[in-house]
Structures are given as C-alpha cells and as structure tokens.
Design an enzyme around this catalytic site. Structure first.
Site, PDB file in Angstrom:
ATOM      1  NE  ARG A 170       2.059  -9.661  -6.229  1.00 30.68           N
ATOM      2  CZ  ARG A 170       1.377  -8.804  -6.937  1.00 30.68           C
ATOM      3  NH1 ARG A 170       2.011  -7.888  -7.608  1.00 30.68           N
ATOM      4  NH2 ARG A 170       0.070  -8.842  -7.003  1.00 30.68           N
ATOM      5  NE  ARG A 219      -6.201  -3.741 -11.246  1.00 25.61           N
ATOM      6  CZ  ARG A 219      -5.476  -2.655 -11.492  1.00 25.61           C
ATOM      7  NH1 ARG A 219      -6.058  -1.449 -11.473  1.00 25.61           N
ATOM      8  NH2 ARG A 219      -4.182  -2.749 -11.741  1.00 25.61           N
ATOM      9  CG  HIS A 238      -2.031  -0.955   1.186  1.00 26.40           C
ATOM     10  ND1 HIS A 238      -2.934  -0.999   0.147  1.00 26.40           N
ATOM     11  CD2 HIS A 238      -2.405  -1.929   2.051  1.00 26.40           C
ATOM     12  CE1 HIS A 238      -3.815  -1.957   0.380  1.00 26.40           C
ATOM     13  NE2 HIS A 238      -3.523  -2.534   1.519  1.00 26.40           N
ATOM     14  CD  GLU A 244      -4.438 -13.565 -14.808  1.00 23.85           C
ATOM     15  OE1 GLU A 244      -3.942 -12.744 -14.009  1.00 23.85           O
ATOM     16  OE2 GLU A 244      -5.653 -13.612 -15.059  1.00 23.85           O
ATOM     17  CB  CYS A 271      -2.701  -5.093 -18.070  1.00 28.87           C
ATOM     18  SG  CYS A 271      -3.215  -6.789 -17.726  1.00 28.87           S
ATOM     19  CG  ASN A 318       1.475  -7.612 -11.165  1.00 26.50           C
ATOM     20  OD1 ASN A 318       2.458  -7.230 -11.789  1.00 26.50           O
ATOM     21  ND2 ASN A 318       0.626  -6.773 -10.617  1.00 26.50           N
ATOM     22  CG  ASP A 319      -1.792 -13.463 -10.676  1.00 28.72           C
ATOM     23  OD1 ASP A 319      -1.243 -13.427  -9.567  1.00 28.72           O
ATOM     24  OD2 ASP A 319      -3.014 -13.318 -10.819  1.00 28.72           O
TER      25      ASP A 319
END
Length: 573
Positions: free
Chosen positions: A463, A294, A187, A429, A500, A452-453
């Site tokens: 991660r 999303r 965050h 992904e 993305c 990311n995935d």
C-alpha cells in the site's frame, strides 16, 4: 482540477501557500582544526536534540503517544553510536568539515536501509535523512521556514511534509493540506486526521500547477483539488462546507448514546489505542470500549525488553481508566514494518511474509510468557480480552493457548489472581485464516478482522508503493467476500466478530459491513461519533439487502457506483 488520494475528510476553501524547503548543500572541504570542527558538530547535535524533545512533548500532549513515537525515533538516531561514530571518524581522521561528514554518513546509512527491501527499513532511511538535514541546517545557520510561523489562513501545498512539519502546523491558520507524495496511511495523513484538517495527498505536479495565492478548494472526501474555481463550483462547496460544520455540531449529540439502528440492531463502536497516553483522548469520544490496544510500542520505546512488572502496570492502568468497559489487548505484533531494537532481528527479503507477530512469540516463548503473565495479572482489574495477531492455522492458535494455560498454572501456584474466564481471540488478517475461519471459530472466543493486512495479503499489494497503491481498494470483491465468510463462520459458532483495520471507520462501507453482520467496529477515536450517527440513521434490514447485492457484484467500480446511488445519509454530504 487535480486528483489525488482522499487522506483526511472535510472541505477546505482558501488561498494556497506553496511550501518549498530550501535545499542546503553540504560542500566538502578539509579543516585545519578537527577538534574544533567536532565541537561544532556536538553543539549542533545538542540544539537538534532540544528541538526534537520540544516537538515530542508538543505532539504527545496534543495528539497522543503513538503520534509522538516518530520523534523518539529521531532522537534515537541522534544518539546512535554507529551513526555518530561514522561522522566523527570522517571529521577526526579524514579532516572533513562537519556538514559533509554528517550528510555523507547519513546518505551511506540511508542507502543501506533502503536496500534492505522492506517498508519499515525504508521509512527509517527517510528518518535518518530528515533528522540529519535538521542538524545540517543548524550547522549552516540556514533556518528553514517553520509551518508554525504561518500567520495568515491558508492551504499548504508541498512536495512532501516530514512528520516534524505536519506536527508543527498551526491548526488555527492551516485549513487544508495538499502534497505530491504520500497516501491515506502516511504520517502526514494520520496527523492531518488527528487535527481534523482536510487533506488530499499524492497529487502529481501540485507545486508546479499551483501558485502562491491561488484560490483553492480541497475536497478531502473525494480526493479532488479545484484551482481558482468558477463561481458555481465555489457556491456548491461553500454549501457543502457549511453542512459539514453543522454535522460536527450535531455529532456531539451522539457521544454517549448506544449504537443502535432504526430497527433496533445494536453494535459496538470501539477505539484503537497505542498507549496509556491515548486513553484520556479516547474517552472524550465515548467509545463502548477498546477494540485494539497495541502493545508493540512498549517494546519499541527502549533498547531493552519490558519486564513483566512494567507491562503489568501499564495494562492495569489502561483497564482501570476504562472503568469496566471491554479492552482487547493484542499480544506483541513485531516484524514486517515494525522492528524491535532489543531483539536485533535480522533483515529479511520478505519481512511481511517472515518472522513476525505470533510466529516470533511462539519461537521466543520467554518473551511471550512474560507478556501473557502480565496480561493475566492485569485481568483481575478490569474487563480484559487477549488477542493473538497473524494466526494462519489452527496449530498456532492451539500452541498459543497452551502457553497461556501454562502461565495460568504458574500464577495459581504463586497465589496470584487473574480472570479465570478470560476471553481469547485472534486477528483474521491473512487469507488462510479467513478460509479456515470455520475451524478457528471452534477454538477462539472471538475474531477481530485486521483489514489493513488482510487487503495487503489478499491483493498482493504494497500500500506504500505509489505505483500499485491503486490496487489497495476497500471495495475489492475478494476482500469483501473474505470478510463475509469470516463473519458467517464465526456466527455459526455464536462467536463475536469485530474489525479493527482502517476499513472499520470508513463511512461509505459501514452500511455494507453492518449488513454483513459485523458485531463491532473499532477505529481511530475521532471517527467514533460519525460512525455512531450514521448507524443511528440506518435500518439493519436495508443494510442486509445492500450487503447481499454488493456480494454479487464483480468489480470495485460496480460496487462503488451502486453504493453511491443508494439513499444513505453519508452520501448526501
């Protein structure tokens, strides 16, 4: 010099402000008047709710809906009947003081969440403790220093920054951030990037190695912190910072230009979005479109599922605001690190390998069809493309397309308009999808690579686990080879390939991805102009040679050293 994780680009130079929260203990004692004690608790709850509502509105207006979502979660906790019921029981039946009843209940609930064994639930445990400490400080009258109160220019040094801490930073006074915990996807990192504050996270012993007033240099590009540097180092970084500021001024020239290399190769530079509230901010950066919208936040915002009409209005508004630019909307991607209160999904031992994304939608066809009908209806109002997440085999893609065709037939029978030529793509992904991308490319209109995935599954690395996070490496040859394979297989079928994930906005790898033939880069809006400017300084033919050489290399270190030795503008900062 200290080393950490480069979490937010930029150079910060200034004095340290070591931020240590006072630890407030909840002492246990028996009360004579439980009714009055419960009233104290209720009053503290009301105050905490008001504080969080104010923070939510501030973050929403300044940073967008997706950044404000965490504070919706905190408000949800303060209204959770099970949690509040436990506190009230301890006050009423056990006659415990409000402070102890609150924190003992919070710790018990947080422990349950931590033991569920997945990242999302572990984050919820942190949220429970964070919001409970807010209420505790109100009950005890111990007001922690707020980072919004900082009056002098400084660099924040802390063990950790809660979302509420980071969101309330006085961006005019805080020039850099250093923490002992966290990473590029935490965050704090996300908010720091939104505020364009240089940040280095995961710096061991930062709060003990750095003292108030120490003169610091924060290198958010390399993940380095210099403490009381020598004059030569300071001059080097002052020059680097000045060049950074000049670059930001130059970037404004690239806001509305096409993304074309020196030798004429054109690519799309798109933005990732999490809600309607993001669109106005996104448009300021002049994207070619939205490469990932999303939809899960629509479902997570309330404890009931959104209706077809509610979804239709949202999608229609997004398309109208984008005024004909392409918008790729991803169907519901719930599970793994994202839960859906309205579905009450059971906790799983391995949620990232379990009941999530397209798997959930193909099981709960009622939910899936509601969303698909809303998307189809909205497609009449703009340039919409639909994308299915986490496809692992051809059967999932075919079944999802069959359900979409059922929805089209229903709408035709009802006399409702939609785009008959709607493009349908998939996210690549998981490694299985990349390995059979030649098969999938025959039946999907486009691909979008979710790095990311893809990295998480390919490298078998969590991660968010600091003990193994060093393995989560953008330069890993296995990941880069899967990306190249996917692009080549799609292009053989003349299909468009975008990206993305976080990698799409990572400047050092842009030339490699461009050279691999990637057609579209979709990223955090604040990265768009930097990427566009870099592409304008590159030659596609040079990038192809660069990519070919990288794909022959055997380790990420070899790749990093090779790329950094090349005459590419981004490395001259």
């Amino acid at each position: 010099m200290l080393k950490g994780i480069a979490a937010s680009d930029g150079i910060a130079i200034g004095e340290a402000f070591v931020y240590k929260k006072a630890e407030i203990k909840a002492e246990k004692h028996i009360v004579d008047d439980p009714i009055r004690e419960e009233q104290r608790f209720d009053d503290a709850l009301d105050t905490a709710r008001k504080q969080l509502e104010d923070i939510y509105e501030q973050v929403k207006s300044e940073m967008g809906d997706d950044k404000a979502e965490i504070f919706e979660t905190h408000l949800f906790i303060l209204n959770d009947p099970e949690f509040l019921g436990s506190v009230r029981h301890k006050i009423q039946k056990e006659k415990l003081n409000a402070e102890y009843a609150l924190m003992s209940s919070a710790e018990e609930l947080a422990e349950i969440f931590k033991n569920m064994g997945n990242e999302y639930m572990s984050q919820r445990a942190d949220d429970i403790l964070d919001v409970s400490k807010r209420v505790l400080s109100i009950l005890t009258g111990n007001k922690n220093f707020s980072l919004s109160e900082i009056s002098n220019q400084c660099i924040i040094v802390a063990h950790d920054l809660a979302p509420s801490d980071t969101a309330q930073l006085n961006r005019k006074k805080v020039s850099g951030i250093i923490t002992e915990t966290g990473g590029r996807t935490s965050h704090s990192a996300i908010i720091a990037r939104s505020m364009e504050i240089p940040a280095v996270l995961g710096v061991d012993s930062a709060t003990s190695s750095i003292k108030n007033g120490d003169f610091l240099i924060v290198d958010g590009y390399e993940g380095i912190v210099h403490i009381n540097p020598e004059e030569a180092i300071l001059k080097k970084y002052e020059a680097k910072r000045e060049k950074d500021l000049e670059n930001k001024r130059l970037l404004l020239r690239y806001r509305d230009v096409e993304s074309i290399t020196l030798d004429g190769k054109k690519v799309e530079i798109n933005a990732n979005a999490g809600g309607i509230e993001d669109i106005e901010q996104i448009l300021k950066f002049g994207p070619d479109g939205i490469g990932l919208y999303r939809t899960e936040f629509l479902y997570m915002a309330e404890d009931k599922l959104p209706t077809e009409e509610e979804q239709f209005r949202v999608y229609k508004t997004v398309l109208e605001k984008m005024d004909g630019k392409p918008v790729i909307i991803r169907t519901l991607d719930i599970g793994g690190d994202k839960n859906l209160p309205a579905l009450n999904i059971e906790a799983e031992v391995n949620p990232f390998l379990g009941y999530r994304a397209i798997r959930l939608c193909l099981d709960r066809i009622d939910i899936f069809k509601t969303q698909l009908r809303a998307l189809l209806r909205a497609s009449a109002y703009g340039n919409l493309k639909v994308m299915f997440p986490m496809i692992t085999n051809i059967h999932e893609l075919r079944k999802a397309k069959d359900i979409l065709e059922e929805c089209k037939a229903e709408l035709k029978n009802e006399g409702l308009k939609f785009d008959e030529n709607l493009e349908v793509g998939i996210m690549i992904e998981v490694p299985s999808a990349a390995l059979i991308s030649d098969i999938l490319a025959k039946e999907a209109d486009f691909f979008s690579i979710g790095t990311n995935d893809l990295m998480q599954y390919t490298l078998a690395v969590d991660r968010m686990n600091q003990k193994v996070s060093y393995l989560y490496d953008f330069f890993d040859p296995a990941v880069l080879r899967l990306i190249k394979m996917t692009i080549d297989n799609a292009h053989k079928m003349r299909k468009h390939v975008g990206m993305c994930g976080e990698m799409a906005g990572y400047l050092p790898l842009i030339p490699v991805l461009l050279g691999m033939g990637l057609d579209e880069f979709s990223m955090n809006p604040s990265s768009i102009i930097s990427v566009r400017r870099l592409i304008a300084d590159l030659k596609y033919e040079d990038c192809k040679l660069l990519a070919d050489n990288v794909l022959q290399m055997t380790s990420s270190d070899e790749i990093k050293n090779y790329i950094s030795s090349i005459e590419i503008p981004v490395f001259k900062k």
